[in-house]
Design a protein around this motif. Sequence first.
Motif, PDB file in Angstrom:
ATOM      1  N   ARG A   1       0.978 102.086  76.001  1.00 27.19           N
ATOM      2  CA  ARG A   1       1.709 101.361  74.938  1.00 27.19           C
ATOM      3  C   ARG A   1       3.195 101.433  75.301  1.00 27.19           C
ATOM      4  O   ARG A   1       3.813 102.505  75.145  1.00 27.19           O
ATOM      5  CB  ARG A   1       1.498 102.033  73.582  1.00 27.19           C
ATOM      6  CG  ARG A   1       0.301 101.559  72.773  1.00 27.19           C
ATOM      7  CD  ARG A   1      -1.028 101.952  73.337  1.00 27.19           C
ATOM      8  NE  ARG A   1      -2.117 101.712  72.370  1.00 27.19           N
ATOM      9  CZ  ARG A   1      -3.367 101.527  72.709  1.00 27.19           C
ATOM     10  NH1 ARG A   1      -3.742 101.527  73.986  1.00 27.19           N
ATOM     11  NH2 ARG A   1      -4.285 101.351  71.781  1.00 27.19           N
TER      12      ARG A   1
ATOM     13  N   THR B   1       6.964 103.176  73.350  1.00 27.33           N
ATOM     14  CA  THR B   1       6.579 103.857  72.105  1.00 27.33           C
ATOM     15  C   THR B   1       6.795 105.371  72.181  1.00 27.33           C
ATOM     16  O   THR B   1       6.582 106.077  71.194  1.00 27.33           O
ATOM     17  CB  THR B   1       5.101 103.590  71.730  1.00 27.33           C
ATOM     18  OG1 THR B   1       4.288 103.940  72.859  1.00 27.33           O
ATOM     19  CG2 THR B   1       4.865 102.141  71.370  1.00 27.33           C
TER      20      THR B   1
ATOM     21  N   ARG C   1      13.787 100.939  69.739  1.00 26.89           N
ATOM     22  CA  ARG C   1      12.868 101.095  68.604  1.00 26.89           C
ATOM     23  C   ARG C   1      12.099  99.804  68.284  1.00 26.89           C
ATOM     24  O   ARG C   1      10.908  99.847  67.998  1.00 26.89           O
ATOM     25  CB  ARG C   1      13.680 101.533  67.378  1.00 26.89           C
ATOM     26  CG  ARG C   1      12.822 101.804  66.182  1.00 26.89           C
ATOM     27  CD  ARG C   1      13.552 102.616  65.172  1.00 26.89           C
ATOM     28  NE  ARG C   1      12.781 102.778  63.969  1.00 26.89           N
ATOM     29  CZ  ARG C   1      13.228 103.381  62.888  1.00 26.89           C
ATOM     30  NH1 ARG C   1      14.452 103.896  62.886  1.00 26.89           N
ATOM     31  NH2 ARG C   1      12.477 103.490  61.823  1.00 26.89           N
TER      32      ARG C   1
ATOM     33  N   ASP D   1      -1.583  96.979  68.872  1.00 24.75           N
ATOM     34  CA  ASP D   1      -1.146  98.275  68.341  1.00 24.75           C
ATOM     35  C   ASP D   1       0.382  98.337  68.329  1.00 24.75           C
ATOM     36  O   ASP D   1       1.005  98.637  67.303  1.00 24.75           O
ATOM     37  CB  ASP D   1      -1.752  99.391  69.211  1.00 24.75           C
ATOM     38  CG  ASP D   1      -1.329 100.774  68.749  1.00 24.75           C
ATOM     39  OD1 ASP D   1      -0.926 100.911  67.573  1.00 24.75           O
ATOM     40  OD2 ASP D   1      -1.386 101.721  69.565  1.00 24.75           O
ATOM     41  N   VAL D   2       1.000  98.023  69.468  1.00 23.67           N
ATOM     42  CA  VAL D   2       2.460  98.122  69.574  1.00 23.67           C
ATOM     43  C   VAL D   2       3.137  97.084  68.669  1.00 23.67           C
ATOM     44  O   VAL D   2       4.090  97.394  67.945  1.00 23.67           O
ATOM     45  CB  VAL D   2       2.922  97.925  71.034  1.00 23.67           C
ATOM     46  CG1 VAL D   2       4.433  97.979  71.122  1.00 23.67           C
ATOM     47  CG2 VAL D   2       2.313  98.979  71.937  1.00 23.67           C
TER      48      VAL D   2
ATOM     49  N   THR E   1       2.103  95.571  65.940  1.00 25.23           N
ATOM     50  CA  THR E   1       1.996  95.815  64.494  1.00 25.23           C
ATOM     51  C   THR E   1       2.738  97.090  64.088  1.00 25.23           C
ATOM     52  O   THR E   1       3.369  97.130  63.041  1.00 25.23           O
ATOM     53  CB  THR E   1       0.522  95.903  64.050  1.00 25.23           C
ATOM     54  OG1 THR E   1      -0.131  96.894  64.854  1.00 25.23           O
ATOM     55  CG2 THR E   1      -0.188  94.587  64.225  1.00 25.23           C
ATOM     56  N   ARG E   2       2.686  98.096  64.950  1.00 27.30           N
ATOM     57  CA  ARG E   2       3.388  99.346  64.642  1.00 27.30           C
ATOM     58  C   ARG E   2       4.878  99.084  64.471  1.00 27.30           C
ATOM     59  O   ARG E   2       5.514  99.512  63.515  1.00 27.30           O
ATOM     60  CB  ARG E   2       3.175 100.319  65.800  1.00 27.30           C
ATOM     61  CG  ARG E   2       2.782 101.717  65.328  1.00 27.30           C
ATOM     62  CD  ARG E   2       2.923 102.717  66.416  1.00 27.30           C
ATOM     63  NE  ARG E   2       1.844 102.684  67.400  1.00 27.30           N
ATOM     64  CZ  ARG E   2       1.830 103.492  68.465  1.00 27.30           C
ATOM     65  NH1 ARG E   2       2.821 104.333  68.678  1.00 27.30           N
ATOM     66  NH2 ARG E   2       0.826 103.448  69.323  1.00 27.30           N
ATOM     67  N   LYS E   3       5.459  98.344  65.426  1.00 31.26           N
ATOM     68  CA  LYS E   3       6.903  98.090  65.390  1.00 31.26           C
ATOM     69  C   LYS E   3       7.270  97.118  64.262  1.00 31.26           C
ATOM     70  O   LYS E   3       8.318  97.236  63.648  1.00 31.26           O
ATOM     71  CB  LYS E   3       7.394  97.580  66.749  1.00 31.26           C
ATOM     72  CG  LYS E   3       7.243  98.655  67.837  1.00 31.26           C
ATOM     73  CD  LYS E   3       8.192  98.469  68.983  1.00 31.26           C
ATOM     74  CE  LYS E   3       8.042  99.630  69.981  1.00 31.26           C
ATOM     75  NZ  LYS E   3       9.220  99.808  70.832  1.00 31.26           N
TER      76      LYS E   3
ATOM     77  N   VAL F   1       5.747  96.744  61.351  1.00 32.66           N
ATOM     78  CA  VAL F   1       5.692  97.450  60.060  1.00 32.66           C
ATOM     79  C   VAL F   1       6.885  98.395  59.945  1.00 32.66           C
ATOM     80  O   VAL F   1       7.520  98.494  58.889  1.00 32.66           O
ATOM     81  CB  VAL F   1       4.340  98.184  59.894  1.00 32.66           C
ATOM     82  CG1 VAL F   1       4.356  99.105  58.685  1.00 32.66           C
ATOM     83  CG2 VAL F   1       3.208  97.167  59.775  1.00 32.66           C
ATOM     84  N   ASP F   2       7.232  99.053  61.037  1.00 34.97           N
ATOM     85  CA  ASP F   2       8.402  99.932  61.037  1.00 34.97           C
ATOM     86  C   ASP F   2       9.669  99.122  60.698  1.00 34.97           C
ATOM     87  O   ASP F   2      10.515  99.565  59.912  1.00 34.97           O
ATOM     88  CB  ASP F   2       8.532 100.587  62.426  1.00 34.97           C
ATOM     89  CG  ASP F   2       9.665 101.603  62.490  1.00 34.97           C
ATOM     90  OD1 ASP F   2      10.083 102.098  61.422  1.00 34.97           O
ATOM     91  OD2 ASP F   2      10.132 101.906  63.611  1.00 34.97           O
TER      92      ASP F   2
ATOM     93  N   ARG G   1      -2.347  97.554  58.503  1.00 36.92           N
ATOM     94  CA  ARG G   1      -1.211  98.489  58.561  1.00 36.92           C
ATOM     95  C   ARG G   1      -0.130  98.136  57.542  1.00 36.92           C
ATOM     96  O   ARG G   1       0.448  99.019  56.920  1.00 36.92           O
ATOM     97  CB  ARG G   1      -0.631  98.519  59.974  1.00 36.92           C
ATOM     98  CG  ARG G   1      -1.566  99.216  60.921  1.00 36.92           C
ATOM     99  CD  ARG G   1      -0.984  99.356  62.293  1.00 36.92           C
ATOM    100  NE  ARG G   1      -1.797 100.253  63.093  1.00 36.92           N
ATOM    101  CZ  ARG G   1      -1.658 100.420  64.394  1.00 36.92           C
ATOM    102  NH1 ARG G   1      -0.737  99.743  65.041  1.00 36.92           N
ATOM    103  NH2 ARG G   1      -2.420 101.265  65.043  1.00 36.92           N
TER     104      ARG G   1
ATOM    105  N   HIS H   1       1.457  99.963  53.317  1.00 35.12           N
ATOM    106  CA  HIS H   1       2.824 100.201  52.827  1.00 35.12           C
ATOM    107  C   HIS H   1       3.255  99.137  51.822  1.00 35.12           C
ATOM    108  O   HIS H   1       4.446  98.958  51.575  1.00 35.12           O
ATOM    109  CB  HIS H   1       3.794 100.222  54.016  1.00 35.12           C
ATOM    110  CG  HIS H   1       3.478 101.301  54.997  1.00 35.12           C
ATOM    111  ND1 HIS H   1       3.789 102.623  54.783  1.00 35.12           N
ATOM    112  CD2 HIS H   1       2.818 101.265  56.180  1.00 35.12           C
ATOM    113  CE1 HIS H   1       3.354 103.342  55.803  1.00 35.12           C
ATOM    114  NE2 HIS H   1       2.756 102.550  56.662  1.00 35.12           N
TER     115      HIS H   1
END
Length: 389
Positions: free
Chosen positions: A244, A247, A256, A297-298, A300-302, A304-305, A334, A338
């Motif tokens: 990934r 990350t 980031r 994964d990467v 959606t993670r970023k 949402v962050d 994800r 939140h």
Amino acid sequence: MHPLAALLLFARVPCDWRAAPTGVPLHWGVLWVRGSGRIIQVADDPLVLGIETSCDETGVGLVRGNTLLADAIASSVDEHARFGGVVPEVASRAHLEAMVPTLDRACAESGLALSNVDAIAVTAGPGLMGALLVGVAAAKALALSLGKPLYGVNHLSAHVAVDQLEHGPLPERCVALLVSGGHSSLLLVDDVTAKVEPLGATIDDAAGEAFDKVARLLGLPFPGGPYIDSAAREGGAVTIDFPRGLTGSRDLERHRFDFSFSGLKTAVARWVETRQRDGETVPVADVAASFQEAVCDVLTRKAVDACRTSGAARLVIGGGVAANSRLRALAEERAGRHGITVRVPSPGLCTDNGAMVAALGSELVRRGRQPSAFDIAADSSMPITTVVA
Ligand code: KG4
Ligand code: ZN
């Protein structure tokens, strides 16, 4: 007088009858409610024609307000397939050939004539220079001959604005994840017509480019995204732990909200080569599913962050890769954890099209933004902070 206008007078709402201060003409039925900063439509919205030619799709869309009336597309994707990527000169020539027939098709689809058009929007950048020039020249010719305003717009903002055609006005603040063959960006959008800030972008390959290159490695056709998506769905298991990009904790300090997919592509290539060298068959569905999982994964993670950091309760996903089924599902899952709502246009509006340009043009007109000058240039690296050239 329009009944809504009479109602406003009756209710003693202070109105300026001449025009909005931002210059939207009264004949488009716009009332500016003084002090409130709001614009009220009291008659038909203007009809906006949108032209898109930044890559390999010639798109012509017709939009009135947030209503899509026509979305005609001619794609040169088959002409690029044997090269495994878009060839700029081939794309430009295809746009030239397709422009007039696509305009005709949009008119036929909507039952409207070019003389009904109130404003013309065109992608002025970013994109392939020769390809952009065809659309910009066509839009200038139309605007001049019809005597209508011209808006040379940013392709990325248009990818965000298109969502309004299906899900209504965009919220005041949202984060946009734009992922296609040419771009992978996270944007903070406070106003799609004026205030779009870059949060991060890919530092190497675009997400769609990675899908296309990995598909090629697996012997799947171009463009590879849809083939990887379906191979992964048809029984593929996520069994290989591909890297990934950006990350790790040290990368996150500097990158980031940035992405990197070239390391992932290389990792897949090494994995496939090793199997082939050992005379083993390559489990295409498993590799596709594991690669797709790493990308989604990467992303959606970023994304949402970015929403959580900027206080945005909405995430808009656009660009061709937004059609990916796993990306949609993982983003919902994800973001939902939140309290963030995900808005994704239907697949046909995620890929490049003229409707998205018309949607942004319509919003620019509605908000009374200044049109472009007739001598605007196509800008292959138009910055995201410039919404209108
Ligand atoms: O937005 P788009 O039509 O054109 C630009 O590149 O600007 O995006 C095309 C890209 C291609 O790389 C294609 O492989 C990818 O979007 N794509 C997908 C899917 N459908 C299209 N990627 C992953 N999954 C999909 N279902
Ligand atoms: Zn695009």
